[in-house]
Design an enzyme around this catalytic site. Structure first.
Site, PDB file in Angstrom:
ATOM      1  N   ASP A  67       0.816  -1.207   0.000  1.00 20.37           N
ATOM      2  CA  ASP A  67       0.000   0.000   0.000  1.00 20.37           C
ATOM      3  C   ASP A  67       0.856   1.267   0.000  1.00 20.37           C
ATOM      4  O   ASP A  67       2.077   1.208   0.220  1.00 20.37           O
ATOM      5  CB  ASP A  67      -0.966   0.016   1.201  1.00 20.37           C
ATOM      6  CG  ASP A  67      -0.349  -0.531   2.490  1.00 20.37           C
ATOM      7  OD1 ASP A  67       0.891  -0.508   2.599  1.00 20.37           O
ATOM      8  OD2 ASP A  67      -1.096  -0.953   3.379  1.00 20.37           O
ATOM      9  N   ASN A 134      -7.876  -2.816  14.224  1.00 17.42           N
ATOM     10  CA  ASN A 134      -9.253  -3.067  13.781  1.00 17.42           C
ATOM     11  C   ASN A 134      -9.338  -4.287  12.857  1.00 17.42           C
ATOM     12  O   ASN A 134     -10.359  -4.520  12.237  1.00 17.42           O
ATOM     13  CB  ASN A 134      -9.799  -1.829  13.054  1.00 17.42           C
ATOM     14  CG  ASN A 134      -8.962  -1.476  11.825  1.00 17.42           C
ATOM     15  OD1 ASN A 134      -7.989  -2.142  11.514  1.00 17.42           O
ATOM     16  ND2 ASN A 134      -9.351  -0.431  11.128  1.00 17.42           N
ATOM     17  N   HIS A 136      -7.502  -4.725  10.114  1.00 14.98           N
ATOM     18  CA  HIS A 136      -7.200  -4.496   8.693  1.00 14.98           C
ATOM     19  C   HIS A 136      -5.917  -5.212   8.287  1.00 14.98           C
ATOM     20  O   HIS A 136      -5.027  -5.449   9.099  1.00 14.98           O
ATOM     21  CB  HIS A 136      -7.180  -2.997   8.335  1.00 14.98           C
ATOM     22  CG  HIS A 136      -5.972  -2.225   8.756  1.00 14.98           C
ATOM     23  ND1 HIS A 136      -5.977  -0.857   8.895  1.00 14.98           N
ATOM     24  CD2 HIS A 136      -4.695  -2.600   9.059  1.00 14.98           C
ATOM     25  CE1 HIS A 136      -4.772  -0.439   9.238  1.00 14.98           C
ATOM     26  NE2 HIS A 136      -3.986  -1.477   9.356  1.00 14.98           N
ATOM     27  N   GLU A 141      -9.871  -1.999   5.118  1.00 16.95           N
ATOM     28  CA  GLU A 141     -10.499  -1.675   6.394  1.00 16.95           C
ATOM     29  C   GLU A 141     -11.789  -2.476   6.583  1.00 16.95           C
ATOM     30  O   GLU A 141     -12.412  -2.888   5.593  1.00 16.95           O
ATOM     31  CB  GLU A 141     -10.834  -0.179   6.431  1.00 16.95           C
ATOM     32  CG  GLU A 141      -9.639   0.752   6.211  1.00 16.95           C
ATOM     33  CD  GLU A 141      -8.725   0.860   7.423  1.00 16.95           C
ATOM     34  OE1 GLU A 141      -8.675  -0.065   8.257  1.00 16.95           O
ATOM     35  OE2 GLU A 141      -8.026   1.888   7.536  1.00 16.95           O
TER      36      GLU A 141
HETATM   37  C1  F6R Z   1       1.355  -1.429   6.230  1.00 14.31           C
HETATM   38  C2  F6R Z   1       0.029  -1.979   6.296  1.00 14.31           C
HETATM   39  C3  F6R Z   1      -0.763  -2.012   7.540  1.00 14.31           C
HETATM   40  C4  F6R Z   1       0.059  -2.346   8.777  1.00 14.31           C
HETATM   41  C5  F6R Z   1      -0.819  -2.373  10.020  1.00 14.31           C
HETATM   42  C6  F6R Z   1      -0.030  -2.623  11.276  1.00 14.31           C
HETATM   43  O1  F6R Z   1       1.900  -1.544   4.943  1.00 14.31           O
HETATM   44  O2  F6R Z   1      -0.454  -2.387   5.292  1.00 14.31           O
HETATM   45  O3  F6R Z   1      -1.797  -2.959   7.399  1.00 14.31           O
HETATM   46  O4  F6R Z   1       0.666  -3.585   8.599  1.00 14.31           O
HETATM   47  O5  F6R Z   1      -1.485  -1.139  10.160  1.00 14.31           O
HETATM   48  O6  F6R Z   1       0.833  -1.559  11.483  1.00 14.31           O
HETATM   49  P1  F6R Z   1       1.967  -1.614  12.596  1.00 14.31           P
HETATM   50  O7  F6R Z   1       2.890  -2.711  12.185  1.00 14.31           O
HETATM   51  O8  F6R Z   1       2.609  -0.265  12.533  1.00 14.31           O
HETATM   52  O9  F6R Z   1       1.279  -1.899  13.872  1.00 14.31           O
END
Ligand code: F6R
Length: 244
Positions: A67, A134, A136, A141
């Site tokens: 992403d 959440n 995701h 989301e």
């Molecule tokens: C990042 C991504 C997100 C993160 C997720 C967890 O490329 O796609 O899904 O993997 O938000 O983020 P952290 O590792 O910062 O807790």
């Protein structure tokens, strides 16, 4: 899902790096789906060190990031492109590294081109994932329906709040991002999920043993035949609070 539980973030990072090293040694031209965020930083550091010491060669690997934010100016320090340079690609020679362009003039076309590039190299061998509080994965989301292909996603309130610290306040967090779809993630031959800390416990419980629902996108990973989940003790606490 294969679940492995380790003491803390450092041990998680070490185990995840070993998983990746083995995959790269076995298939030097492996196609890797990269994640950003806190979860993989320790693993990337270990991969950098392994490349620096000559223990690992990533020069034939190809990467596709999950992403990217929309609307950040080129070179923005919090863009995922800069993140990947800082944590991996500045020090690690690879064959190719792709990241969707969140500033493309035609975002729909950018998404189609991105999926086309992944297809052209034969698909992803391994998708690395973190998980949002959440549930995701990527920026898919929780919603009443999810998208299969790479697409423009409106970021959830929880996600924007969690990223506020990176942007000096929630109001500055971009509202939109490009994200691989859940279909693209599930098409990867293998998936590696990395999570640590209490804040992830609930989402991990829902991912592993909750109902398969678009309201917890990570729960769709239950449908994938080869998912390895590397957790620390705190994140694994969620495995006891099984949600139905
Ligand atoms: C990042 C991504 C997100 C993160 C997720 C967890 O490329 O796609 O899904 O993997 O938000 O983020 P952290 O590792 O910062 O807790």
């Amino acid at each position: 899902m294969k679940i492995r539980i380790y003491e803390d973030y450092e041990a998680v990072s070490q185990a995840a790096a070993e998983y990746m090293k083995e995959a790269i040694d076995t298939k030097p031209d492996v196609v890797i789906g990269y994640a950003t965020g806190q979860s993989p930083i320790g693993m990337y550091r270990r991969l950098r060190e392994a490349v620096r010491s000559g223990e690992l060669d990533m020069s034939r690997t190809t990467g596709f990031n999950l992403d990217e934010y929309c609307g950040l100016e080129k070179g923005h320090p919090k863009s995922y492109k800069e993140f990947m340079k800082e944590h991996l690609f500045n020090d690690v020679p690879v064959r190719d590294a792709h990241i969707p362009d969140g500033n493309a003039s035609d975002l729909k076309r950018e998404c189609e081109t991105y999926d086309g590039m992944i297809k052209a190299v034969g698909g992803l061998d391994i998708q690395i994932l973190g998980i949002g509080e959440n549930g995701h994965i990527g920026f898919n989301e929780p919603a009443s329906s999810l998208l299969v292909e790479t697409h423009v996603e409106r970021l959830d309130e929880v996600t924007r709040r969690n990223h506020a610290v990176d942007f000096a306040g929630e109001d500055n967090v971009p509202t939109f991002a490009l994200s691989m779809g859940v279909g693209g993630i599930l098409k990867s031959r293998r998936v590696l999920v990395i999570a640590s800390g209490k804040k992830k416990a609930k989402a991990i419980g829902a991912m592993v043993s909750g109902k398969v629902t678009t309201q917890c996108p990570a729960s769709l990973l239950q449908l994938h035949p080869d998912v390895t989940v590397i957790l620390d003790r705190e994140a694994a606490e969620g495995l006891q609070c099984i949600t139905v």
